[in-house]
Design an enzyme around this catalytic site. Sequence first.
Site, mmCIF file in Angstrom:
data_model
loop_
_atom_site.group_PDB
_atom_site.id
_atom_site.type_symbol
_atom_site.label_atom_id
_atom_site.label_comp_id
_atom_site.label_asym_id
_atom_site.label_seq_id
_atom_site.Cartn_x
_atom_site.Cartn_y
_atom_site.Cartn_z
ATOM 1 N N ALA A 247 0.759 -1.260 0.146
ATOM 2 C CA ALA A 247 0.189 -0.058 0.004
ATOM 3 C C ALA A 247 0.670 1.283 -0.035
ATOM 4 O O ALA A 247 0.182 2.484 0.510
ATOM 5 C CB ALA A 247 -0.974 -0.031 1.225
ATOM 6 N N ALA A 248 2.079 1.278 -0.549
ATOM 7 C CA ALA A 248 2.934 2.302 -0.318
ATOM 8 C C ALA A 248 2.452 3.370 -1.241
ATOM 9 O O ALA A 248 2.463 4.738 -0.980
ATOM 10 C CB ALA A 248 4.512 1.943 -0.876
ATOM 11 N N GLY A 249 1.955 3.049 -2.424
ATOM 12 C CA GLY A 249 1.582 4.017 -3.225
ATOM 13 C C GLY A 249 0.203 4.820 -2.859
ATOM 14 O O GLY A 249 -0.008 6.075 -3.027
ATOM 15 N N ASP A 250 -0.493 3.881 -2.190
ATOM 16 C CA ASP A 250 -1.890 4.700 -1.516
ATOM 17 C C ASP A 250 -1.673 5.385 -0.412
ATOM 18 O O ASP A 250 -2.206 6.655 -0.242
ATOM 19 C CB ASP A 250 -3.070 3.460 -1.180
ATOM 20 C CG ASP A 250 -3.222 2.731 -2.727
ATOM 21 O OD1 ASP A 250 -3.449 3.235 -3.521
ATOM 22 O OD2 ASP A 250 -3.367 1.537 -2.302
#
Length: 304
Positions: A247-250
């Site tokens: 979930a790094a991008g989110d």
Amino acid sequence: MTTTLQATLAVFGSVNMDLVAYAATAPLRGETVSGREFRTVPGGKGANQAVAAARAGGAVTMIGAVGADAFGGELRAALDGAGVDTAGLRTAPGASGTAHIVVDDDGGNSIVVVPGANGTVTGLAPGDDERIAAAGTLLLQLELPMDGVVAAAEAARGHGVRTVLTPAPARPLPGRLLAATDLLIPNEHEAAALTGRSDPHRAAAALLDQVPEVVVTLGGAGSLYAARGQEPVVVPALAVRAVDTTAAGDTFVGALCVAYAEGRPMPAALAWAAAAAALAVQRPGASSSMPERAEIDRLAAEGP
């Protein structure tokens, strides 16, 4: 940086239960591997961005759907527990959306998404237009049917609400959606898929023909910000050891939208979002890995 201006955001997006298996390496086609751990974690790109923004200090409303199954109740409760307003979260017949994820020892992942209830969100439901109008920013992704995404974007445009689109999973974007988008946030692979240009700077320049502002996320290399009439800016990532990048991008997008809505200049907002993403990748899980505002402030103050 402290501020008294709280960001208000609406998220029109997917809500999934992530079924996560941890293994040394992901299986190849036809291969079976042994895993060391299994977890169920609330996720979905929409819900992830909502939780990230709420933990970063935003006032967040979630618009989407869960199923009439056990996962649906758990997903709603998880969003409520994170401080997200779920009045716009519908309950659809059948199963909730699920994401089947394998995370390897390098922190990389492979994912299969089954839309479930998310596939029923083909437009706005009663009250959604008012929820979008009450927000300062609308966050969109592409895990819901395109007709629904376009309807939400056009509602935001009609109310003068800033629209931020994460074009994932990558697919051709309708002209109506691009016309209603203020800020596009692809990763470097999505930017290449949208433009046919592998160099992020060239891809960003091409995307500015379609939208006013672009942030291309570059993984460990940071992020590239480009806007019409301005020189591009690259903001570095923080050097950390990744445990799980699911979930790094989110996390980055949710924190970025909060910081920018609070009035920070874009380079400062990007640096703050980079600190949020750096914290998230050092922990397992999707929404469970997302940091609180105080943690982001502490790490951001240390710098890259």
